[in-house]
Scaffold this motif. Structure first.
Motif, short mmCIF file in Angstrom:
data_model
loop_
_atom_site.label_atom_id
_atom_site.label_comp_id
_atom_site.label_asym_id
_atom_site.label_seq_id
_atom_site.Cartn_x
_atom_site.Cartn_y
_atom_site.Cartn_z
N GLY A 28 -35.47 -110.97 4.42
CA GLY A 28 -36.14 -109.83 3.79
C GLY A 28 -36.16 -108.61 4.70
N GLU A 29 -36.65 -108.80 5.92
CA GLU A 29 -36.73 -107.68 6.86
C GLU A 29 -35.34 -107.17 7.24
OE1 GLU A 29 -38.55 -106.70 11.30
OE2 GLU A 29 -39.25 -108.47 10.18
N HIS A 30 -34.40 -108.11 7.42
CA HIS A 30 -33.04 -107.71 7.79
C HIS A 30 -32.38 -106.95 6.65
CE1 HIS A 30 -29.30 -107.73 9.96
NE2 HIS A 30 -28.68 -108.40 9.01
N GLY A 31 -32.58 -107.40 5.42
CA GLY A 31 -32.01 -106.71 4.27
C GLY A 31 -32.55 -105.30 4.13
N ALA A 32 -33.87 -105.14 4.34
CA ALA A 32 -34.48 -103.81 4.27
C ALA A 32 -33.91 -102.89 5.35
CB ALA A 32 -35.99 -103.92 4.41
N ARG A 33 -33.70 -103.47 6.54
CA ARG A 33 -33.14 -102.67 7.65
C ARG A 33 -31.71 -102.23 7.33
NH1 ARG A 33 -33.34 -106.28 11.86
NH2 ARG A 33 -35.59 -106.03 11.90
N LEU A 34 -30.95 -103.11 6.72
CA LEU A 34 -29.57 -102.75 6.33
C LEU A 34 -29.59 -101.60 5.33
CD1 LEU A 34 -27.52 -106.03 5.70
CD2 LEU A 34 -27.03 -104.23 7.36
N MET A 35 -30.44 -101.71 4.32
CA MET A 35 -30.49 -100.66 3.30
C MET A 35 -30.96 -99.34 3.88
SD MET A 35 -31.64 -102.45 -0.28
CE MET A 35 -32.58 -103.89 0.18
N GLN A 36 -31.85 -99.41 4.85
CA GLN A 36 -32.27 -98.19 5.53
C GLN A 36 -31.10 -97.55 6.27
OE1 GLN A 36 -35.16 -98.70 8.74
NE2 GLN A 36 -36.19 -96.83 8.11
N SER A 37 -30.25 -98.39 6.90
CA SER A 37 -29.09 -97.86 7.62
C SER A 37 -28.08 -97.25 6.66
CB SER A 37 -28.42 -98.96 8.45
OG SER A 37 -27.71 -99.87 7.64
N TRP A 38 -28.09 -97.70 5.39
CA TRP A 38 -27.19 -97.14 4.38
C TRP A 38 -27.83 -95.96 3.65
CZ3 TRP A 38 -26.35 -102.67 2.02
CH2 TRP A 38 -25.52 -103.41 2.87
N ASN A 39 -29.03 -95.57 4.08
CA ASN A 39 -29.77 -94.45 3.47
C ASN A 39 -30.09 -94.69 2.00
OD1 ASN A 39 -29.89 -92.76 5.82
ND2 ASN A 39 -27.72 -92.30 5.50
N LEU A 40 -30.37 -95.94 1.66
CA LEU A 40 -30.79 -96.26 0.30
C LEU A 40 -32.31 -96.06 0.19
CD1 LEU A 40 -28.60 -99.40 -0.43
CD2 LEU A 40 -28.30 -97.08 -1.30
N PRO A 41 -32.82 -95.79 -1.01
CA PRO A 41 -34.23 -95.43 -1.17
C PRO A 41 -35.18 -96.56 -0.79
CG PRO A 41 -33.17 -95.70 -3.31
CD PRO A 41 -32.07 -95.72 -2.29
N GLU A 42 -36.38 -96.17 -0.40
CA GLU A 42 -37.40 -97.13 0.03
C GLU A 42 -37.74 -98.11 -1.08
OE1 GLU A 42 -41.93 -97.06 1.89
OE2 GLU A 42 -40.72 -95.23 1.87
N SER A 43 -37.63 -97.68 -2.33
CA SER A 43 -37.94 -98.57 -3.46
C SER A 43 -37.05 -99.81 -3.44
CB SER A 43 -37.79 -97.84 -4.79
OG SER A 43 -36.45 -97.37 -4.97
N LEU A 44 -35.79 -99.66 -3.01
CA LEU A 44 -34.88 -100.81 -2.93
C LEU A 44 -35.19 -101.66 -1.70
CD1 LEU A 44 -31.50 -99.15 -4.00
CD2 LEU A 44 -33.01 -100.58 -5.37
N LEU A 59 -21.50 -95.52 -1.94
CA LEU A 59 -22.78 -94.97 -1.49
C LEU A 59 -22.95 -93.52 -1.93
CD1 LEU A 59 -23.37 -96.33 2.13
CD2 LEU A 59 -24.74 -96.77 0.10
N ARG A 60 -21.88 -92.73 -1.81
CA ARG A 60 -21.99 -91.32 -2.18
C ARG A 60 -22.19 -91.18 -3.69
NH1 ARG A 60 -17.87 -86.30 -0.75
NH2 ARG A 60 -19.07 -84.72 -1.89
N VAL A 61 -21.47 -91.98 -4.47
CA VAL A 61 -21.65 -91.93 -5.92
C VAL A 61 -23.09 -92.28 -6.28
CG1 VAL A 61 -21.03 -93.07 -8.10
CG2 VAL A 61 -19.23 -92.39 -6.51
N HIS A 62 -23.60 -93.34 -5.66
CA HIS A 62 -24.97 -93.77 -5.95
C HIS A 62 -25.97 -92.69 -5.56
CE1 HIS A 62 -28.81 -95.91 -5.12
NE2 HIS A 62 -28.50 -96.52 -6.25
N ARG A 63 -25.82 -92.11 -4.38
CA ARG A 63 -26.78 -91.11 -3.90
C ARG A 63 -26.76 -89.86 -4.77
NH1 ARG A 63 -24.86 -90.60 0.74
NH2 ARG A 63 -23.71 -88.65 0.50
N GLU A 64 -25.55 -89.36 -5.09
CA GLU A 64 -25.47 -88.11 -5.85
C GLU A 64 -25.88 -88.32 -7.32
OE1 GLU A 64 -22.02 -85.73 -5.24
OE2 GLU A 64 -22.05 -85.99 -3.06
#
Length: 280
Positions: A186-202, A29-34
């Protein structure tokens, strides 16, 4: 048991807060974010990756795979980082982190999770190929990650359904499980990605997978939806469907793919399917 009651059981568990949701690999996650924020150079990337020796080994193996390798084999992490670049290394580490999640199950849906991982891996590679071949080269690395994560909600929900099945109080059928996944993933996957601080586009990719109509202005969504359906057509899916006609899809029109492009995409996926069967 009905679809409604299974969905209600899943919802109750999610609302109770007692469900152990998957935690993404912190290094990946850190590699991806930075990398996304342009904060990583080769030295910084190597320092981050070296915190996880198993991750280094996997990055080296993938960098030397037929999909990524160049004319000569790389023998060090730095060489791999220089050859592939930070964004592509970030995509690879995301792939490795996801594979760990899918492969850690020892429950009744283990085989199903393996198929779901094979599908996610194929969609990620296929999405990168489409981006590179449809005038969306700048989206290639993001398309790889988006394809990887488009069905992540299914993975997490299957773990919850495994727990329900272990209790032995309900009788589950494939049709019930499939219906619940289609409704909630779909909704659950989006919620997971939000908890991982991944961008809204994903997050949008997860939410838009099963919509009847597609936002044709969202090239990333069109790419992932098209390849998801191409994989289902080729049988690389938890829900194969040989009735799909790729040439008639609005995603194909929005992306401007020719019939030859579609044929080449299918050939690439056929090769992947053959490799998957050989590995199995």
């Amino acid at each position: 048991m009905t679809q409604t009651s299974l969905v209600s059981l899943i919802d109750q568990r999610l609302e109770s807060g007692k469900v152990e949701l998957p935690v993404f690999d912190t290094v990946a996650l850190r590699v991806h974010r930075e990398a996304r924020e342009g904060k990583l150079d080769v030295n910084g990337l190597c320092r981050l990756l070296e915190r996880d020796p198993a991750l280094v080994g996997e990055v080296m193996r993938m960098a030397n795979s037929s999909f990524f390798r160049g004319l000569s084999e790389v023998s060090s992490l730095r060489e791999a980082a220089v050859r592939l670049g930070t964004k592509q290394i970030a995509a690879i580490t995301m792939s490795i982190g996801q594979k760990r999640m899918y492969s850690s199950s020892k429950g009744p849906f283990k085989a199903r999770l393996v198929r779901l991982w094979q599908h996610a891996a194929a969609v990620s590679r296929g999405s990168r190929w489409v981006a590179l071949n449809t005038g969306h080269r700048k989206l290639a690395d993001e398309a790889f990650v988006a394809g990887l994560l488009h069905d992540v909600g299914k993975m997490s929900l299957l773990r919850i359904i495994e727990d329900i099945a272990r209790e032995g109080t309900v009788r589950l059928t494939n049709d019930l499980v499939n219906a619940a996944l289609e409704k909630l993933s779909g909704e659950h996957g989006a919620r997971l990605m939000q908890s991982w601080n991944l961008p809204e586009s994903l997050q949008t990719i997860a939410l838009g997978q099963r919509d009847d109509e597609v936002d044709e202005s969202n090239a990333l969504l069109c790419i992932v939806r098209l390849v998801d359906r191409a994989c289902a057509l080729e049988g690389i899916s938890d829900r194969p469907d040989d009735s799909i006609v790729l040439e008639t899809l609005p995603e194909r029109r929005a992306l401007g793919l020719s019939e030859l492009d579609i044929a080449e995409l299918r050939l690439m996926l056929e090769d992947m399917r053959g490799g998957t069967r050989q590995a199995a």
